[in-house]
Write an enzyme that holds these catalytic residues in place. Structure first.
Site, PDB file in Angstrom:
ATOM      1  N   GLU A  90       9.219  -4.366  10.501  1.00 20.97           N
ATOM      2  CA  GLU A  90       9.683  -3.093   9.933  1.00 20.97           C
ATOM      3  C   GLU A  90      10.261  -2.191  11.017  1.00 20.97           C
ATOM      4  OE1 GLU A  90       6.930  -1.205   7.267  1.00 20.97           O
ATOM      5  OE2 GLU A  90       8.124   0.631   7.140  1.00 20.97           O
ATOM      6  N   LYS A 147      -1.435  -9.389   2.794  1.00 19.32           N
ATOM      7  CA  LYS A 147      -0.673  -8.965   3.980  1.00 19.32           C
ATOM      8  C   LYS A 147      -1.532  -8.005   4.800  1.00 19.32           C
ATOM      9  CE  LYS A 147       3.182  -6.136   3.741  1.00 19.32           C
ATOM     10  NZ  LYS A 147       2.779  -4.921   4.505  1.00 19.32           N
ATOM     11  N   GLU A 196      -1.501  -5.557   8.521  1.00 22.53           N
ATOM     12  CA  GLU A 196      -0.662  -4.944   9.553  1.00 22.53           C
ATOM     13  C   GLU A 196      -1.280  -5.152  10.940  1.00 22.53           C
ATOM     14  OE1 GLU A 196       0.122  -0.833   8.704  1.00 22.53           O
ATOM     15  OE2 GLU A 196       1.032  -1.260   6.765  1.00 22.53           O
ATOM     16  N   ASP A 245       0.844  -1.202   0.000  1.00 19.16           N
ATOM     17  CA  ASP A 245       0.000   0.000   0.000  1.00 19.16           C
ATOM     18  C   ASP A 245       0.878   1.249   0.000  1.00 19.16           C
ATOM     19  OD1 ASP A 245       0.899  -0.186   2.580  1.00 19.16           O
ATOM     20  OD2 ASP A 245      -1.087  -0.046   3.518  1.00 19.16           O
ATOM     21  N   SER A 246       2.210   1.055  -0.032  1.00 15.64           N
ATOM     22  CA  SER A 246       3.115   2.175  -0.290  1.00 15.64           C
ATOM     23  C   SER A 246       2.848   2.759  -1.673  1.00 15.64           C
ATOM     24  CB  SER A 246       4.584   1.738  -0.166  1.00 15.64           C
ATOM     25  OG  SER A 246       4.822   0.563  -0.916  1.00 15.64           O
ATOM     26  N   ASP A 294      -1.103  -6.022  -0.119  1.00 14.35           N
ATOM     27  CA  ASP A 294      -1.542  -5.395   1.138  1.00 14.35           C
ATOM     28  C   ASP A 294      -3.050  -5.189   1.141  1.00 14.35           C
ATOM     29  OD1 ASP A 294       0.564  -4.988   2.906  1.00 14.35           O
ATOM     30  OD2 ASP A 294       1.237  -3.175   1.881  1.00 14.35           O
TER      31      ASP A 294
HETATM   32  O1  KIV Z   1       3.615  -1.126   1.618  1.00 15.40           O
HETATM   33  C1  KIV Z   1       4.797  -1.518   1.604  1.00 15.40           C
HETATM   34  O2  KIV Z   1       5.588  -1.245   0.685  1.00 15.40           O
HETATM   35  C2  KIV Z   1       5.251  -2.350   2.730  1.00 15.40           C
HETATM   36  C3  KIV Z   1       6.716  -2.626   2.833  1.00 15.40           C
HETATM   37  C4  KIV Z   1       7.437  -1.433   3.323  1.00 15.40           C
HETATM   38  C5  KIV Z   1       6.997  -3.806   3.666  1.00 15.40           C
HETATM   39  O3  KIV Z   1       4.472  -2.747   3.514  1.00 15.40           O
END
Ligand code: KIV
Length: 271
Positions: A189, A120, A122, A51-52, A90
């Site tokens: 992280e 994924k 969090e 989600d980056s 994510d």
């Molecule tokens: O969203 C993302 O890119 C991440 C990584 C930093 C692990 O969760």
């Protein structure tokens, strides 16, 4: 005689075997077809549709605004390119916290509409019901502990997490709870290297670190950071393999000059 060119896909089981044999796991992010194809052909084990994308692709300050539909769009593009890598996506903010039924629906949409291989989430014990419900539906789940950017407004900063005893103890409990629930790997992280090493040793499943030192079972970086497309971002954990921002800017400047001077296109570049 024809030789089969079929490549063997990395699976969650492959990652476990890698941990068991002491082989580090390499993971990078991708959000589009072209980048994912290069990364996959380079031989990466896992592509994370993080989600980056909210920061890197859309220019938001945080990961919070990205939607499930947008994540599915990015993930579908990546899946079309990934022939060998395991593709993990994510679940975005607001699609799984506090409501396990909603979490399952979100995960099912990602799997069905993008063709990705895992999701994924969090968090630790506070999202365990969502994790368990998704796993029960046969969807592989990767955990994410330590600095969890979807909770940025709770933390207030992107600084190193779990330096204090209480938070470090909680992180260890979260990691064990996630493993017990059945997640196949956990991203850790921006936590102290010593803690990351301890957690990695205590778990059967692999850990994948970002800013967690070199004793985790794998490493992940945001691709746009490691190839230097993102600007003014220099955390200690980041190794930049290219400085593409300046390289690309230079190429765009040369193109503009060539167009303005009518150097481009040349006789050879026309019909
Ligand atoms: O969203 C993302 O890119 C991440 C990584 C930093 C692990 O969760």
């Amino acid at each position: 005689m024809s030789i089969s060119k079929e490549v063997k896909r990395i699976t969650t089981h492959t990652l476990q075997e890698m941990k068991d044999h002491g082989e580090p796991i390499a993971m990078l992010t991708a959000y589009d077809f072209s980048m994912a194809r290069i990364i996959d052909e380079a031989g990466i084990d896992v592509i994370l549709v993080g989600d980056s994308a909210s920061n890197v692709m859309a220019g938001h300050e945080t990961t919070l605004p990205i939607t499930l539909d947008q994540m599915i769009y990015h993930a579908s593009s990546v899946v079309r390119a990934a022939k060998k890598s395991l593709v993990v996506v994510d679940l975005p903010f607001g699609t799984y916290q506090g409501d396990s039924k909603k979490a399952l629906n979100s995960a099912i949409r990602i799997m069905k509409e993008s063709g990705a291989h895992a999701v994924k989430l969090e968090g630790g014990v506070q999202i365990i019901d969502s994790v368990k419900r998704i796993l029960k539906a046969g969807i592989p789940v990767m955990g994410h502990l330590g600095l969890i950017p979807q909770s940025i407004y709770k933390f207030g900063t992107y600084t190193v997490r779990a330096k204090e005893e209480m938070e470090s103890k909680q992180l260890k409990e979260d990691a064990l709870a996630l493993e017990k629930a059945g997640v196949f790997a956990i991203v850790v992280e921006k936590i102290p290297a010593k803690l990351a090493a301890e957690v990695s040793k205590s778990l059967r499943i692999p850990t994948i670190g970002i800013g967690g030192g070199n004793q985790t079972d794998g490493q992940v970086l945001v691709t746009h950071d490691m190839i230097g497309i993102t600007k003014d971002f220099h955390p200690r954990f980041l190794r930049r393999y290219l400085e593409l921002y300046n390289e690309m800017k230079g190429a765009f400047e040369r193109y503009i000059t060539d167009v303005k001077s009518r150097d481009f296109p040349s006789n050879k570049e026309q019909y």
